[in-house]
Design an enzyme around this catalytic site. Structure first.
Site, PDB file in Angstrom:
ATOM      1  CG  ASP A   1      -2.006   0.972   1.162  1.00 37.23           C
ATOM      2  OD1 ASP A   1      -3.165   0.556   1.021  1.00 37.23           O
ATOM      3  OD2 ASP A   1      -1.717   2.193   1.232  1.00 37.23           O
ATOM      4  CG  LEU A   2       1.404   3.306  -3.565  1.00 34.79           C
ATOM      5  CD1 LEU A   2       1.304   4.205  -4.780  1.00 34.79           C
ATOM      6  CD2 LEU A   2       2.757   2.603  -3.542  1.00 34.79           C
TER       7      LEU A   2
ATOM      8  CG  ASP B   1      -3.102   3.602  -2.307  1.00 31.70           C
ATOM      9  OD1 ASP B   1      -4.114   2.909  -2.099  1.00 31.70           O
ATOM     10  OD2 ASP B   1      -2.570   4.326  -1.446  1.00 31.70           O
TER      11      ASP B   1
END
Ligand code: C2E
Ligand code: CA
Ligand code: CA
Length: 706
Positions: A317-318, A360
């Site tokens: 996960d960004l 994301d």
């Protein structure tokens, strides 16, 4: 009946030659079985009728002429050649039967004629001829070609009859009515010929219905598809003849072929669409659907023993991706995602499977037999690549990512849980400061299992009314006086006793039941206030911990107003962090209404978040509640003391109170009092109390201070 005639009848019955007995006036008085067969009519239908009825006009005339000559006794017998009888042409000998020298009847005996198989012409007068013409016209105009075909011992065959339509369909010259034509099969497509002949032979041998589809090479129309059907019949002489039809089915075949092509095309398109549906348009990585398929396949392979049992999964996960989107725009966001796609693509090994799950979020399923060390190596490669800044619009755009890694030795046992576990590890990575990786541990596993059980128990608890408020006294810093109570949630758990929020609130939040719990708290606290009042206790102030979810609910104001009657002031404690994060209109609107309704706002856990002074003035709270984490160390830590001092100064500037929570010792109380705190709350005075205990606490206090 003349006995002599009777004798004749018997003789005829045994003869295998077709024969008639005809009266002197030309009526049929007897016809033997052979004749019945030749004419195709049973004798009952023929007896008594004129024999002319069964012949065409010319033959009937010849017969009448013969009868006349015989009657005149100029001859004893007359031979007529080429008489058409039923389906045959025969020669006929007519003689008179005499009794005592006088003719009493005619006997007509037939001999086999030249052409045994000329089935076309029907004998039998004008009516029969007309019927025959009608049939022929129908046969020639019907869409089907009609034929009579006899296979011959040389492996070929002959057509005894073909309708005009038949000749037209296969493209042969018209067959004359009395012609028997050799079948050559030359017109049948060479590729179809062997099978065609085999089908005819098989049908002739087994005497079963023949049905076949084949191509003919029409001299004018080119290749045509023909469908034929015929019934074989065993003739008296032991040969087989087929009577049947053929149709031109070229159009049907073409339609079928077109349909098949369309199907093939549709299937191809479906596959293409499927392929497109499996990839993410932006990054080109496989998408969530594809990911799900791979997971399903891996599970299937594990189950059937065709693949590895274990599996390692990385969830990615960004960090602060929303921030990139919000500050640099969606185009920049897209660029970041594409970059991540490239990095993932370049960082994984053959056999690993990287995909974009959505937004994301990404994940990598490692190839069979991989270890957690492999996962770590991949994550480190990804981290190193992502650390290089991305240039966007002339600006360096930096971003990180958090990683959760989970491994199972048995895909089957875990299945979908593997994703959950990797997510839990990812969640921990985020909680521990982001831009890092965490592994799923047995301890995390246990906590997930606990949370699951807890979720079910919370639902039950709501149904069984197990949640209730406890009340913690708030004391004046200077006099031993109760200035208010804070309601604190407790759960009377059926087996684990009284539970404080820390042990279940995170699950309640996931379940989104906190606003409902807050509503229950207000409702129950209102009834406690009523009962206290009935016992002579008026609490000056009651405060509630209000979740941001509850702040969004339309009835939050009316709920609070229902409590705020009489002498008790109602206060909402809002977390400092809520004030920082909460920007929604509903929140602001309700806040406004709450203040207008005379309900005070206190900022909870002040000093822990980042509320701006400007934000503070906008909300204009009635008090700041100093975070316990600042209060605990004040005895030993000068910096903590300075911080508390600063907060007190801010409050004084704003003209509002300070409440210190977590006051556990007399030293705490003395220092906080000296620093200028107005209200103290903590174990030094009391733990949170039940409704009755709070009443006892307050009345005891009154008695002591009276
Ligand atoms: P909070 O609002 O900061 O509440 C103060 C917490 O400190 C309470 O924990 C209280 O029991 C505890 N406490 C009080 N005096 C002392 C002390 O001297 N020493 C120490 N170590 N602790 C002290 P509690 O009751 O477990 O509540 C925990 C948190 O749960 C609360 O923190 C609040 O954020 C939340 N909470 C409690 N009740 C509710 C509720 O009704 N609704 C909502 N939304 N949240 C609630
Ligand atoms: Ca509180
Ligand atoms: Ca607090």
């Amino acid at each position: 009946m003349n006995a002599y005639l009777g004798h004749f009848r018997q003789f005829l019955g045994n003869s295998d030659r077709p024969a008639w007995l005809v009266s002197l006036d030309g009526a049929l008085t007897c016809l033997n079985p052979a004749m019945e067969t030749a004419l195709g009519i049973p004798s009952v239908c023929a007896l008594g009728r004129s024999c002319r009825d069964f012949l065409d006009a010319a033959d009937a005339a010849r017969l009448s002429d013969a009868f006349e000559r015989l009657k005149r006794k100029t001859e004893n017998s007359v031979r007529i050649e080429g008489l058409t009888l039923g389906l045959r042409t025969v020669d006929c000998t007519i003689s008179t039967i005499q009794d005592k020298g006088q003719p009493i009847a005619f006997l007509a005996q037939m001999h086999a004629g030249k052409a045994a198989h000329v089935p076309v012409r029907h004998a039998g007068g004008e009516a029969a001829r007309a019927a025959h013409e009608r049939l022929r016209s129908i046969a020639d105009n019907a869409p089907a070609g009609i034929f009579v075909f006899r296979p011959t011992p040389d492996g070929s065959g002959e057509f005894a009859y073909t309708s005009a339509k038949f000749d037209d369909l296969v493209g042969r010259p018209k067959q004359r009515e009395d012609e028997v034509r050799k079948a050559t099969f030359a017109l049948i497509h060479p590729d179809d010929r062997p099978e065609f002949l085999a089908s005819v032979t098989a049908s002739a041998r087994s005497l079963t219905h023949w049905h076949h589809r084949f191509r003919v090479q029409h001299p004018d129309r080119g290749t045509r598809w023909v469908s034929g059907a015929a019934t074989p019949k065993l003739d008296e002489d032991g040969s087989v003849s087929f009577t049947g039809v053929i149709y031109d089915v070229t159009k049907d075949v073409e339609r079928e072929a077109a349909l098949a092509t369309a199907h093939k095309l549709a299937e191809k398109m479906r596959q293409e669409n499927e392929r497109l549906a499996l990839y993410d348009g932006l990054t080109g990585l496989p998408n969530r659907r594809y990911y799900d398929k791979v997971v399903a396949t891996r599970r299937h392979e594990a189950r059937t023993g065709h693949g590895p049992k274990g599996c390692v999964l990385i969830r990615i996960d960004l960090d602060h991706f929303k921030y990139v989107n919000d500050t640099l725009g969606h185009e920049a966001g897209d660029k970041v995602l594409c970059r991540v796609g490239e990095v993932l693509h370049d960082s994984i090994r053959d056999g690993d499977f990287a995909s974009r799950i959505g937004g994301d979020e990404f994940s990598v399923i490692l190839g069979g037999g991989s270890t957690e060390d492999d996962a770590m190596a991949i994550v480190e490669r990804i981290q190193a690549s992502l650390a290089e800044p991305l240039l966007y619009d002339g600006r360096h755009c930096r971003f990180g990512a958090s990683f959760g890694i989970a491994k199972t030795d048995n895909m089957l046992e875990l299945g979908a849980d593997l994703q959950l576990f990797a997510d839990a590890a990812l969640f921990r990575a985020k909680a521990r400061g982001r831009n890092r990786m965490e592994f799923f541990t047995p301890e995390l596993r246990q906590s997930i299992l606990n949370d699951r059980r807890l979720a079910a128990e919370i639902q039950d608890g709501l149904e069984n009314d197990e949640f209730l408020p406890y009340f913690q006294p708030q004391m004046c810093a200077h006099k031993e006086r109760l200035v208010g109570v804070e309601t604190l949630l407790r759960w009377r758990h059926p087996t684990r006793g009284l539970l404080a929020p820390d042990s279940f609130m995170h699950v309640a939040e996931q379940l989104r039941v906190v606003p409902e719990i807050d509503r229950i708290m207000m409702e129950k606290a209102r009834r406690s206030l009523d009962r206290w009042r009935a016992s002579g206790l008026v609490v000056p102030k009651i405060s509630f911990n209000v979740s941001s979810g509850r702040m969004h609910e339309p009835d939050v104001v009316s709920g609070a107003l229902a409590i705020a009657n009489g002498a008790t002031k109602v206060t909402f404690e809002l977390l400092e962090s809520i004030l920082v994060e909460e920007e929604s209109d509903a929140f602001r609107f309700h806040l406004e209404m709450i203040r207008e309704a005379g309900i005070d706002i206190e900022i909870d856990d002040f000093g822990s978040g980042h509320a701006s002074i400007i934000g503070l003035t906008e909300i204009s709270p009635s008090a700041l509640k100093i975070d316990q984490r600042l209060v605990f160390p004040v005895v030993q830590d000068v910096r903590a003391r300075n911080l508390v001092c600063a907060i007190v100064e801010i409050a004084e500037t704003l003209g509002i109170n300070t409440i210190a929570e977590g006051v556990e010792t007399k030293d705490h109380a003395n220092i906080l009092r000296a620093l200028g705190c107005d209200v103290l709350q903590g174990y030094l005075f009391s733990e949170p109390l039940s409704e009755n205990d709070l009443l006892r606490f307050a009345t005891g206090l009154e008695r002591r201070t009276a």
